[in-house]
Every structure is written in structure tokens, then in C-alpha cells.
Design an enzyme around this catalytic site. Structure first.
Site, PDB file in Angstrom:
ATOM      1  CE  LYS A  76      37.297 100.764 -73.381  1.00 50.56           C
ATOM      2  NZ  LYS A  76      37.490 100.672 -71.906  1.00 50.56           N
ATOM      3  CB  SER A 151      35.289 103.608 -70.566  1.00 51.29           C
ATOM      4  OG  SER A 151      36.344 102.671 -70.372  1.00 51.29           O
ATOM      5  CB  SER A 175      36.300 100.563 -67.970  1.00 52.19           C
ATOM      6  OG  SER A 175      36.146 101.907 -67.633  1.00 52.19           O
TER       7      SER A 175
END
Ligand code: GLN
Length: 451
Positions: A76, A151, A175
Site C-alpha cells: 500500500k 482505503s 481500511s
């Protein structure tokens, strides 16, 4: 090849069915083919990946037994990677190239896992749909009109579309778990503090937690073993008997507006567990409905303090600016007691609720999301609605508990799933229960069509 687990890939590499260079090239080609459509990567790091793959081939030849050697991974893009730009999905950090790896990246580099690239996210991990990325929204591979969640939506879409066998994500208030459910993959938010936050760009220090995202629970356990501060074998308990466990069903979680398809897939999951001897008991978490507001107050207060360090704030997107205003508001001396302090007290009550529940049960089973992935642009103008997507996520985040998202079926075409929440430090137990579910179901093996 694309559906293989870590164990299968590792065994193929060791049998020389293909080299790590070949495996890495295979995934890089898939990224070339599908990323233009999905936008799940912000940065693709071909030469870095191939360099690492060469090293992995050497380690394999030397007989190193680490299962992760040579398994490609995507990180990420709020997790720092040495010499690879780390944007946090923000124009403010579009050119930021860290000088050091985050601790967790360093841990995985020991296994020479080729880094395929950095995945898309809502700006500074503030969001639930990926629509808040400055690099354009990532799309859900099950339906390109739908969001992948957020996210960590880029990581979830990447694993679901088989553009990487595994990925990392971060979970402050859901997330990791919510995008995993929207994309039909498995993912774990480990116990708070289990993985170092060093080198993760902070949203909220007391909530942030890095975790693994993969196709199966077994893969999560293997990955987690090497992601924690020091190596710990999280696979050892995967095949334990689960028949003696009592699972709590928090009644408040089920009193929400659950889509009928989600509700019936949870019923089916429960009957799978019942066949394994698991017992269920209703429990209560009375402060459940305060968790989203509490999360928002505490996380925005932390965010405003963190982002104060940025120089070019004029480049921030709408959602981050909104949260900075809210964070600033709750921290003002005249509001501090009413909001910030009050939220700290409610957080304590939420923790206490879980502690009380865990006196009677070993773990909890709850919905992960109320519906499958929603349509692009359907919620982006309604921040409160967007925040409420985290209703099943925020309580366990505030309490620092491990929580595992597992796919358990489909509504019409979109994946849906459930969540297991454990006692602090009982990540292995969650993985054990999740793995046993996956030994008796095959939802986690189904890939979106066309990838
Ligand atoms: N969706 C939540 C939010 O908008 C959670 C974000 C996160 O976990 N990073 O804040």
C-alpha cells in the site's frame, strides 16, 4: 498460476517449474494488461521487482527454507519503500522518495519478495471507497462501475484481480477489512501493535495497524509470521480443532440494516461452523452505536496534528481538508472536553464492552459490511453516509483487537463476507477458525471473471 497459494508457488519455485524471474515477469505482464483498466497501482516497479527476483533465485538455489522467498508482493502506498516513491494517494507527496524501508517492508525484504509496485488508496488513508485518491479511483474487478472499498482498495483490487499473490494494507478504522470484503479476498487487521508502524505514514497512532491481504487465510498466516516485529509462526495453529469454541454474536451488529444476501450468507457460514462443533451465543456490546462518532473524533484529531507538518497543504483534497477542519474543531480549548475528552471516555467504554463479552466467548462473528460494494459516485457527496460504512469496523479498531475479514458468498455478482473479531493477542485463534471455514467452503477460491 494466478490462483496459486503461497505454498503452491513456493513449492513450484523450489521444484524449478519456473524461476522467480519468470514468476515476477508473469505478474508484471498481468499488471500491464489489467492495471490500465483497474488503476489499482499508483507506481509499478518493474526493475526493482526483477532485481529482487534475481536475488530470490539465488536464495532458493542456496536452499533457504523461508516460504516467502521470491513471492511477489504489492505494498500500500502509505508504507515507505526505500528508493520507491510513496505518495499516500496525495498530490502533496507525489514526489516523496523515502530513504528507508518501513520496518514491515524490511522484514519482508529479508525473504527477497519482489515488490511489484505501490497500490492505490484514499488520500492519507482517509476514505472508504478509493474515490479520494489524487491518482484517480481504483475500480472493483468484479464490476468496474463499483468501488473496491477503501482505503486499501488498491491492494484489495490487486489481489482479487490476481495482479499480485499478496499485498499489504493498513487499517485505522476498517481500511483492510472493508475493501477485502468488497473485493472478495481475505484480510487481517492484526492486534494493535503486533506489526511495527515505523515507516507507515501516520493517520492516527493509536489506531493505525498494518496487515496482510491475500486470497486465503493460510496465506495471511504465512505472511503475518514474517510481518510482525519478530518472527512468530502464525501457521502452527491453523489446523487445530475448533469444536470447543464459543462464538459470540453481538446483537447490536445484527440490529442494523443488513442486506438480506449478507444476512443469509452469515447464516450459512454459521451452519458451516456448527457442523464443526462451534457453539454460538448472543452477546451485547452496548456502546456499538457510538463507535463511528468516537472513531471520527479521535482519528481526525490525530490527523490534524500529523498533517500540520506538511508544507504544501493547498494541494490537499476535499476529504482531507474536511477532516482537518473537524480535527481542529474538536481540539479547540472550548470544545476539547465536550468532544475530544468525551470520545476518549467513550473509547474506554467500548473497550470495556469487548472485555466483558470475552469473559463468555472465545471470539465474535459479525457482518463485515452491510452490503456488497457500492456504485462509484453514489456516496462521495455524503460524508456521513460514507463514514457509516465503517460501523462494523470501528469498535474493534478502537479496542485494538484483531479482526479477520473472510469472503462468504455473493449477492448477485458481487462478493460479500463476514468478520471474526478476537481477543487482543489471539490472532492465531482467529486464523485457525478462518482457515477451518475455508477448508469447508470454496468462496475464497473464486476469482472475478475476465482476469
Ligand atoms: N474508512 C475509514 C475512514 O474513512 C477508515 C480509514 C482507515 O482505516 N484508514 O477513516
Amino acid at each position: 498460476m494466478k490462483n496459486k497459494t503461497i505454498k503452491e508457488l513456493s513449492s513450484d519455485l523450489r521444484k524449478k517449474e519456473y524461476s522467480c524471474i519468470e514468476l515476477t515477469k508473469y505478474y508484471l505482464q498481468r499488471i500491464k494488461d489489467y492495471n490500465p483498466k483497474l488503476n489499482s497501482f499508483i507506481t509499478v516497479t518493474e526493475s526493482e521487482a526483477l532485481g529482487r527476483a534475481r536475488l530470490a533465485d539465488k536464495l532458493l538455489a542456496s536452499g533457504d527454507s523461508n516460504l516467502l522467498i521470491g513471492i511477489p508482493i504489492a505494498h500500500k502506498d502509505n508504507i515507505c519503500t526505500k528508493n520507491i516513491r510513496t505518495t499516500c494517494g496525495s498530490n502533496c507527496m507525489a514526489d516523496f522518495v523515502p530513504a528507508e524501508d518501513a520496518h514491515v517492508v524490511g522484514q519482508l525484504q529479508k525473504a527477497a519478495m519482489p515488490i511489484l509496485g505501490k497500490t492505490n488508496l484514499d488520500e492519507f488513508a482517509m476514505g472508504t471507497s478509493n474515490e479520494r485518491s489524487a491518482f484517480g479511483v481504483s475500480l472493483n474487478p468484479w464490476d468496474l462501475e463499483k468501488v473496491p472499498g477503501g482505503s486499501s482498495g488498491g491492494s484489495a483490487a490487486t489481489v482479487a484481480a490476481r495482479l499480485a499473490p499478496v499485498a499489504t494494507g493498513s487499517d485505522t478504522g476498517g481500511s483492510i477489512r472493508q475493501p477485502a470484503t468488497f473485493c472478495g479476498i481475505s484480510a487481517l487487521r492484526p492486534t494493535y501493535g503486533a506489526i511495527s508502524r515505523n515507516g507507515m505514514v501516520e493517520l492516527s497512532a493509536s489506531l493505525d495497524q498494518i496487515g496482510p491481504m491475500a486470497k486465503s487465510v493460510e496465506d495471511l498466516a504465512i505472511l503475518l509470521s514474517y510481518m510482525t516485529k519478530t518472527y512468530k509462526d502464525y501457521t502452527a495453529q491453523l489446523n487445530n480443532r475448533v469444536g470447543d469454541f464459543t462464538v459470540g454474536l453481538p446483537k447490536e451488529y445484527f440490529a442494523t440494516d443488513l442486506d438480506p444476501a449478507v444476512a443469509s450468507s452469515i447464516d450459512e457460514a454459521m451452519s458451516v461452523f456448527e457442523k464443526l462443533g462451534v457453539k454460538f451465543r448472543e452477546i451485547s456490546l452496548p456502546n456499538f452505536f457510538l463507535s463511528v462518532a468516537t472513531y471520527q473524533i479521535l482519528s481526525t484529531a490525530d490527523a490534524v496534528r500529523n498533517l500540520a507538518k506538511l508544507d504544501n497543504k493547498e494541494l490537499l483534497g476535499t476529504e482531507v481538508k474536511r477532516r482537518m477542519l473537524v480535527g481542529d474543531y474538536v481540539l479547540r480549548p472550548e470544545h476539547y472536553d465536550k468532544y475530544y475528552l468525551q470520545a476518549q471516555k467513550v473509547r474506554r467504554l467500548i473497550c470495556q464492552d469487548f472485555e466483558d463479552a470475552f469473559k463468555d466467548v472465545d471470539l465474535l462473528l459479525t457482518p463485515s459490511t452491510a452490503t456488497s460494494a457500492f456504485a462509484l459516485n453514489s456516496q462521495v457527496k455524503d460524508p456521513i453516509k460514507m463514514y457509516l460504512n465503517d460501523i462494523y469496523m470501528d469498535g474493534s479498531s478502537l479496542a485494538g483487537l484483531p479482526a479477520l475479514a473472510i469472503p462468504s458468498g455473493f449477492d448477485e455478482i458481487m462478493p460479500i463476507g463476514f468478520q471474526l473479531i478476537g481477543k487482543r493477542g489471539f490472532d492465531s485463534l482467529l486464523l485457525n477458525v478462518g482457515h477451518q471455514y475455508q477448508q469447508h467452503t470454496d468462496w475464497h477460491t473464486i476469482a472475478p471473471e475476465g482476469y
